[in-house]
Enzyme design. Structure first.
Site: not given
Length: 503
Positions: A56-58, A162, A340
């Site tokens: 999810v983040e990167s 998220y 992000n």
């Protein structure tokens, strides 16, 4: 961690399932790091599903950097990275270090879990939105008699999506066949090993000694900001576990110079001009190599300078020659998962406009059952040991299918979203196999039209002085003589391109 039951989970599961090439690429990237992350989660008795959070983040890109300056697998902004003791200086940025950033992220998530009354969904919301913002939202609901769980809170759309995104990846990786996705085989064993560095060594030399490509070395060691590692920094490098023995053997037997550069610690008040003169390098070049502006004249005594190991700098060196490759932040984003957000409770909430699901997805199956049997090893790494031993039944390795499917652009973002997502470039074609670098580089073919003479090396000769004398360049001298470093031994005959001696 309990499954989240929400319509947004269905939406994002459909969204990612419709983009199998992107999921495959991210899963392939994860193969270098996910075993280590899962082990750390187990050691801390934390949910191993958190190993999916970098999806999810990167998009599991350790080199990812957002325009908000969030960096690494876990996308730490500078201030949060500093708070969790991640070094960020001219030489190194540990927010990109897979080991150090993982320790910091799990420390942060563990703290948020306790801060939000041991609720993992609220801890994840805090990681995205900020602990203070989530706490205030909970207090507002409590004061009006409303629920204080994740789904009951009013929050930015970015944060609302998220946890559903994480749950969507969990659904797909738990049972990829259900969604028509093939994932790479990821061995349930460590991919890398930490090796102490006790030498000044160039990154490309370290890669060759480990018998891997420079690209793979950088993927495992993305925190290094220069192309040389200094002994004085006492750095640890990460190498593929099966290459550590070869690296140590080759390092022991290596006869050439390990680095064209060395460190120099300036004295307080020492001028850059005097240092440049001492090392036979132009002042402008010394400044550009070390990140100094044109108006700066005094060296920072708190920062080690990079200077040429031999007298005179290699001709034609530019800042790009000694900088780690820049991260592409202009290419289309891989997926809308790469949102992000700076984790500071004082910041304004970020908002994201999610893309509309394709009508063709409306009838796709969603929400894999918690009792579904895994058909992919990646799921076993995450689930088999601490979550559900039954998921290991019927495991088989599924290779990645080469795909030329172009990766779609990310979801459009509203104008009020102040922190744009990481932009990750993904090639539409399958990546060719990496050839292992040999310990000696083949010499490029010399230009047949150039006249070649021979020079016998005398004491005190350097490649730099000879390049000036014969009106050529250090690079041409090295190429013509099949040299991998700049060391010269008196008595050795060097081939000289051209005949333009200046005497």
């Amino acid at each position: 961690m309990p499954d989240l039951q929400d319509d947004r989970v269905e939406y994002w599961t459909n969204y990612y399932a419709a983009r199998p090439a992107s999921v495959q690429i991210m899963a392939q990237r994860s193969s270098k790091y996910i075993h280590y992350i899962t082990q750390e989660l187990e050691r801390r008795n934390m949910p191993t599903e958190l190993a999916l959070l970098p999806f999810v983040e990167s998009a599991y890109n350790a080199k990812a950097v957002s325009s908000a300056k969030a960096a690494g697998l876990w996308q730490f902004i500078p201030s949060t990275g500093t708070h969790y003791n991640l070094t960020q200086d001219w030489w190194k940025d540990e927010r990109r270090d897979p080991v150090q950033s993982t320790h910091a992220a799990l420390n942060y998530l563990s703290y948020l879990h306790g801060f939000q009354d041991n609720d993992w969904h609220l801890a994840l919301a805090s990681y995205n939105w900020g602990e203070g913002a989530v706490k205030r939202a909970r207090d507002r609901n409590a004061n009006t008699g409303l629920g204080t769980d994740y789904l009951s809170l009013r929050m930015p759309k970015e944060t609302r999506d998220y946890v559903p995104k994480l749950q969507a990846f969990e659904n797909i990786i738990r049972n990829p066949a259900r969604y028509g996705i093939k994932l790479p085989h990821v061995a349930d064993q460590p991919y890398f090993e930490k090796v102490s560095n006790t030498h000044d060594i160039d990154l490309d030399v370290a890669a060759r000694l480990a018998e891997i490509s420079v690209e793979e070395f950088r993927e495992l060691n993305p925190s290094f900001q220069r192309n040389v590692l200094l002994d004085e920094h006492a750095s640890q490098i990460l190498l593929p576990k099966h290459k550590v023995t070869a690296f140590k053997r080759n390092l022991k037997n290596y006869q050439g110079e390990l680095s064209a550069w060395e460190g120099y610690t300036p004295a307080p008040g020492e001028s850059l001009a005097s240092i440049a003169d001492k090392y036979g390098i132009s002042l402008d070049k010394l400044k550009s190599l070390n990140g100094y502006g044109p108006k700066q004249s005094v060296a920072l005594s708190s920062r080690t300078l990079m200077v040429p190991r031999n007298s005179g700098a290699p001709a034609g060196i530019t800042p790009n020659d000694i900088m780690a490759p820049a991260i592409n932040t202009a290419a289309p984003a891989m997926l809308a998962s790469n949102d992000n957000v700076a984790r500071a409770s004082a910041t304004s909430p970020a908002r994201v406009s999610a893309p509309a699901p394709s009508p063709a997805l409306n009838n796709r199956p969603v929400m894999a059952s918690a009792s579904a049997v895994s058909v992919d090893p990646l799921a076993d790494i995450i689930y088999s040991r601490s979550n559900n031993a039954g998921l290991t039944a019927g495991v088989r390795a599924v290779p990645v299918a080469a795909s030329s499917t172009a990766v779609s652009a990310a979801a459009s973002r509203s104008a009020v979203y102040k922190r744009p997502a990481v932009e990750v470039a993904v090639k539409a074609t399958a990546k060719p196999a990496v050839r292992t670098a040999s310990l000696t580089k083949p010499a490029p073919k010399a230009d047949a039209k150039k006249k070649v003479s021979v020079h016998k090396v005398a004491k005190g000769d350097t490649l730099y002085s000879l390049a000036k004398r014969y009106n050529t360049s250090v690079q041409d001298l090295k190429a013509l003589n099949n040299m991998s470093n700049t060391a010269l031994k008196p008595g050795v005959s060097l081939r000289i391109p051209g005949a333009g001696s200046r005497g």
